[in-house]
Design a protein around this motif. Sequence first.
Motif, mmCIF file in Angstrom:
data_model
loop_
_atom_site.group_PDB
_atom_site.id
_atom_site.type_symbol
_atom_site.label_atom_id
_atom_site.label_comp_id
_atom_site.label_asym_id
_atom_site.label_seq_id
_atom_site.Cartn_x
_atom_site.Cartn_y
_atom_site.Cartn_z
ATOM 1 N N LYS A 1 0.550 -1.167 0.417
ATOM 2 C CA LYS A 1 0.111 -0.174 0.259
ATOM 3 C C LYS A 1 0.615 1.130 -0.248
ATOM 4 C CE LYS A 1 -3.338 -0.054 2.774
ATOM 5 N NZ LYS A 1 -4.498 0.086 3.772
ATOM 6 N N ALA A 2 0.689 2.485 -0.805
ATOM 7 C CA ALA A 2 1.168 3.507 -0.206
ATOM 8 C C ALA A 2 0.012 4.857 -0.564
ATOM 9 C CB ALA A 2 2.158 3.558 -2.243
ATOM 10 N N ILE A 3 0.888 6.039 -0.378
ATOM 11 C CA ILE A 3 -0.189 6.982 0.154
ATOM 12 C C ILE A 3 0.173 8.137 0.402
ATOM 13 C CG2 ILE A 3 -2.042 8.366 1.687
ATOM 14 C CD1 ILE A 3 -2.217 5.539 3.265
ATOM 15 N N ILE A 4 -0.739 8.909 -0.883
ATOM 16 C CA ILE A 4 0.070 10.285 -1.107
ATOM 17 C C ILE A 4 -0.966 11.239 -0.776
ATOM 18 C CG2 ILE A 4 0.000 9.995 -3.299
ATOM 19 C CD1 ILE A 4 2.232 12.043 -3.332
ATOM 20 N N LYS A 5 -0.584 12.584 -0.188
ATOM 21 C CA LYS A 5 -1.539 13.584 0.573
ATOM 22 C C LYS A 5 -1.490 14.725 0.319
ATOM 23 C CE LYS A 5 -2.165 12.494 5.308
ATOM 24 N NZ LYS A 5 -2.986 12.007 6.069
ATOM 25 N N SER A 6 -1.723 15.569 -0.174
ATOM 26 C CA SER A 6 -1.480 17.417 -0.280
ATOM 27 C C SER A 6 -2.549 18.243 0.652
ATOM 28 C CB SER A 6 -0.492 17.404 -1.488
ATOM 29 O OG SER A 6 0.129 19.041 -2.172
ATOM 30 N N GLY A 7 -1.847 19.316 0.642
ATOM 31 C CA GLY A 7 -3.347 20.431 1.514
ATOM 32 C C GLY A 7 -2.714 20.749 2.907
ATOM 33 N N GLU A 8 -4.506 21.167 3.665
ATOM 34 C CA GLU A 8 -4.013 21.940 4.862
ATOM 35 C C GLU A 8 -4.784 21.040 6.297
ATOM 36 O OE1 GLU A 8 -4.754 26.199 4.583
ATOM 37 O OE2 GLU A 8 -6.694 25.558 3.094
ATOM 38 N N GLU A 9 -4.405 21.413 7.076
ATOM 39 C CA GLU A 9 -5.300 21.370 8.314
ATOM 40 C C GLU A 9 -5.993 22.527 8.569
ATOM 41 O OE1 GLU A 9 -3.185 19.266 11.187
ATOM 42 O OE2 GLU A 9 -3.503 17.202 10.279
ATOM 43 N N ILE A 10 -7.333 22.694 9.029
ATOM 44 C CA ILE A 10 -7.953 24.269 8.966
ATOM 45 C C ILE A 10 -7.634 23.704 10.864
ATOM 46 C CG2 ILE A 10 -9.885 25.293 8.514
ATOM 47 C CD1 ILE A 10 -9.773 23.392 5.793
ATOM 48 N N GLY A 11 -8.202 24.962 11.622
ATOM 49 C CA GLY A 11 -8.170 24.694 13.267
ATOM 50 C C GLY A 11 -9.375 25.356 13.425
ATOM 51 N N TYR A 12 -9.288 25.224 14.704
ATOM 52 C CA TYR A 12 -11.084 26.068 15.283
ATOM 53 C C TYR A 12 -11.212 25.708 16.308
ATOM 54 C CZ TYR A 12 -13.443 21.402 14.737
ATOM 55 O OH TYR A 12 -13.376 19.877 14.588
ATOM 56 N N GLN A 13 -12.145 25.798 17.234
ATOM 57 C CA GLN A 13 -11.786 26.387 18.408
ATOM 58 C C GLN A 13 -13.765 25.767 18.930
ATOM 59 O OE1 GLN A 13 -9.729 27.304 20.283
ATOM 60 N NE2 GLN A 13 -8.944 27.730 18.734
ATOM 61 N N GLU A 14 -13.316 24.404 19.975
ATOM 62 C CA GLU A 14 -14.518 23.737 19.754
ATOM 63 C C GLU A 14 -14.089 23.546 21.374
ATOM 64 O OE1 GLU A 14 -15.312 20.244 18.490
ATOM 65 O OE2 GLU A 14 -13.441 19.896 19.465
ATOM 66 N N ALA A 15 -15.430 23.361 22.377
ATOM 67 C CA ALA A 15 -15.739 23.406 23.683
ATOM 68 C C ALA A 15 -15.846 21.506 23.868
ATOM 69 C CB ALA A 15 -17.002 24.080 23.817
ATOM 70 N N ALA A 16 -15.041 22.171 25.128
ATOM 71 C CA ALA A 16 -14.744 20.221 25.583
ATOM 72 C C ALA A 16 -14.942 20.239 26.931
ATOM 73 C CB ALA A 16 -13.443 20.204 25.967
ATOM 74 N N ASN A 17 -15.656 19.020 27.144
ATOM 75 C CA ASN A 17 -16.494 18.017 28.492
ATOM 76 C C ASN A 17 -16.249 18.885 29.303
ATOM 77 O OD1 ASN A 17 -17.531 16.466 25.954
ATOM 78 N ND2 ASN A 17 -16.002 14.690 26.820
ATOM 79 N N SER A 18 -14.858 19.168 29.733
ATOM 80 C CA SER A 18 -15.214 20.237 31.281
ATOM 81 C C SER A 18 -15.216 21.353 30.841
ATOM 82 C CB SER A 18 -13.311 20.115 31.144
ATOM 83 O OG SER A 18 -12.881 20.415 29.844
ATOM 84 N N GLY A 19 -15.623 21.980 29.757
ATOM 85 C CA GLY A 19 -16.454 23.648 29.647
ATOM 86 C C GLY A 19 -13.940 24.487 29.050
ATOM 87 N N ALA A 20 -14.303 23.775 29.174
ATOM 88 C CA ALA A 20 -12.632 24.506 28.219
ATOM 89 C C ALA A 20 -12.552 24.250 27.188
ATOM 90 C CB ALA A 20 -10.727 23.971 28.918
ATOM 91 N N THR A 21 -11.925 25.284 26.399
ATOM 92 C CA THR A 21 -11.911 25.947 24.339
ATOM 93 C C THR A 21 -11.034 24.718 24.531
ATOM 94 O OG1 THR A 21 -13.005 27.234 25.014
ATOM 95 C CG2 THR A 21 -12.048 26.945 22.758
ATOM 96 N N THR A 22 -10.679 23.816 22.795
ATOM 97 C CA THR A 22 -9.737 23.614 23.090
ATOM 98 C C THR A 22 -9.318 23.416 21.528
ATOM 99 O OG1 THR A 22 -11.044 21.450 22.104
ATOM 100 C CG2 THR A 22 -9.874 21.661 24.306
ATOM 101 N N THR A 23 -9.031 23.436 20.748
ATOM 102 C CA THR A 23 -8.252 23.496 19.417
ATOM 103 C C THR A 23 -8.206 22.561 18.289
ATOM 104 O OG1 THR A 23 -7.181 25.470 19.534
ATOM 105 C CG2 THR A 23 -6.858 24.662 17.638
ATOM 106 N N SER A 24 -8.966 22.008 17.130
ATOM 107 C CA SER A 24 -9.745 21.238 16.839
ATOM 108 C C SER A 24 -8.346 21.370 15.549
ATOM 109 C CB SER A 24 -10.230 20.401 17.192
ATOM 110 O OG SER A 24 -11.244 19.591 18.233
ATOM 111 N N PHE A 25 -8.062 20.222 14.459
ATOM 112 C CA PHE A 25 -8.325 20.431 12.798
ATOM 113 C C PHE A 25 -8.864 19.798 12.019
ATOM 114 C CE2 PHE A 25 -4.478 21.576 15.881
ATOM 115 C CZ PHE A 25 -4.019 22.173 14.812
ATOM 116 N N LYS A 26 -9.352 20.424 11.284
ATOM 117 C CA LYS A 26 -9.453 19.185 10.304
ATOM 118 C C LYS A 26 -8.689 19.134 8.899
ATOM 119 C CE LYS A 26 -14.839 18.955 10.696
ATOM 120 N NZ LYS A 26 -16.364 19.153 9.876
ATOM 121 N N GLU A 27 -8.732 18.185 8.077
ATOM 122 C CA GLU A 27 -8.155 18.401 6.383
ATOM 123 C C GLU A 27 -8.993 18.750 5.413
ATOM 124 O OE1 GLU A 27 -6.213 14.395 6.504
ATOM 125 O OE2 GLU A 27 -4.524 14.723 7.721
ATOM 126 N N ALA A 28 -8.172 19.179 4.854
ATOM 127 C CA ALA A 28 -8.863 19.761 3.071
ATOM 128 C C ALA A 28 -7.293 19.299 2.644
ATOM 129 C CB ALA A 28 -9.019 21.028 3.917
#
Length: 728
Positions: A588-615
């Motif tokens: 198996k071979a994998i090649i990918k090119s793009g970016e990860e987009i960061g955004y803020q979301e609330a955690a279970n503890s109530g704090a704000t964390t930064t998550s990322f989505k791949e495009a």
Amino acid sequence: MAHQSNITGKERGGLVKSAIKTLVAAISLLLPTWALAAGSATLKNVSFSSLPGDRFEVRMDFNSRPPEPKGYTIDKPARLVMDFEGVDSELTEKKFPLSFGSAKSANVLSDGGRTRLILNMVELESYKSRIEANSFIMTVGSSEMQDVNKKGTSFADKIASDVSGYGNSIKDVDFRRGENGEGKIIISITDPNTNVNVEDAGDQITVNFADTQLPIALRRKLDVVDFATPVQFVGSDYDGGNSVITIKSTGEYDYMAYQTDTEYVVSVKRLTAKEQEERVQKFSYVGQKLSLNFQDIPVRSVLQLIADFTDLNLVASDTVEGKITLRLDNVPWDQALDLVLKTKGLDKRQIGNVLMVAPAAEIAAREREEVETAKQLEELAPLRTEFVQILYADAGDIFQLFKKAKASGDSTKSMLSDRGSATVDGRTNSIFLTETEERIQQFREFVKRVDIPVRQVSIEARIVKATSGFREDLGVMWGLDANAGDLFANGSINNVLSDNNRIFRSGGPDIGGTLIDPDDLDLISTPTGADSMVMDLRAKPEAGDPGSFAIGLLGSDGWLSVELSAMEKTGKGEVVSQPKVITGDKQKAIIKSGEEIGYQEAANSGATTTSFKEAVLKLEVTPQITPDDRIIMDLVVTKDRIERFVAGIPVISTTELTTRVLVANGETVVLGGIFENDTLDEVSKIPFLGDLPMVGRFFRSTTRKDSKTELLIFVTPRLLKDPLADKH
């Protein structure tokens, strides 16, 4: 004391006569046996000679006058057989190759006071035999055609007169090649109700038309080898009452016979490899066919006959004994052998061209002893340590194969015995093996097959996205006030109202009437006021500002304004993404090119964390190279892009394709495509006023939109040249 007999002379004479009769009867019964014993012959020599007219002669010389043989023939395979009872053979050779006419070879077999002559033929021919002194002479072949040539047309006239009583006849015999390479024999008959019998024996199909005459012109042999079909020859003949069509084929074939009105068709097609395999599975006997007809013959003699027929060396155990009665006609020799063995509780083992026959229990016991002996020898065999260098594969991966098999607890499933061990050296990619000599050799053979370079593949994917669009917006806006007296024209209603206010405040001249009342300034200064805007149907495109044109009319008692807005947009675009990757066979071979987009979301503890989505643009592929240099690919192609943000979270637009495809080397294949066509035709209007002819154009707003999007994915695999990998 003397003893006196009470038998009279007359009685004594009767007893003598009775004894004489008994003696004569006994002598008469024994005379044939003595004569047979005295007259038994022995075969001394066999010779073969060619005769004119494709005939040949077989001469068998005996030491005395031979008995009259019993002769019979076999259709398939074609054979002429002569049995000499009470005759032995002194010949050292048993098989004689022949090249006379249709004769292939001759076999002379002898057993139990009987000698048999077998002539193996391509096709059966007539024969004549006679006994001269101590020789048996057999002439094979027919001279009827020579007689026909001598008699001219008299023989043809005789055939015509013989078949003139039949109303049905064959009009034509034709041959054609079908679209799929099958051979078609097309026979035209005069009567569609003719009784037809079809037989398939060996490589020959015989079609018999009952009570059907065959014209002399059609009594021929067609050579159809050049048509490249399974059919080699088509022969037509007449036997004095029936017409016989003989179809000789080659290779593995199947046939189908059917009739359409007065046409009878025999279609012969060649079997594919898959069809041949299915046929073998249904009937696993593939040996040359023979015929056996014996009564109370020793089993050893039958085995010897089969061995002579197949040119195999025979080794029979001393426990093979008994007699058997069998009648097998046109049966494969391996099937005949199995039938004989099963009937007598025997089994066989074939080593090369040597056939070993013994009772099944005896063979099983011998094999068990061999296994036990081999196991004991392995347990006592000395151990030695061998260094095995792994060149292309990973030594740890190969070691895991032995480790997993060893963990199963059954040493027979692993190449390592209970006494053996292996150690991996990752630095030198080597395996240190401690085992017996036999196991080490097996391990080296295994490594020789596994440790080979892997062929590599270059896979290129092209993702093409083409877009084209057209949009047209057209609208109008009306404004009205009752306190105006002058006419103003400008780019928009806002400017018209602004000019009106400016003139009023500066005390400008009275243009066309009384100026606007001061009490209306608040309303006029607000373009969206209820008195200033009576209709708002401006063009509202998705992006960009429309072009506009406005005109205003100020009178003594008020003002009237109108603004026309319009926009037309046309665009075309093309996006080409071209990922490319190189990988090995089944890797198996994998090649990918793009970016990860960061955004803020609330955690279970109530704090704000930064998550990322791949495009990203990603190509994932697992190729498999077939023996004919084609490539089977398991493909996953993904193309993402950011569509918009909702509450700060990115929305990703994804295009993904997952498939498995077989492609030739260097061939480009279109794996999939998406075509979208978006059409919009929208009208906003004032009821009744917007429907008026001509004037209604100033009371409605129109939007027309037509956009097309097409997505295509192309994949091209190419095998990379590697002399070492290609050699394997």
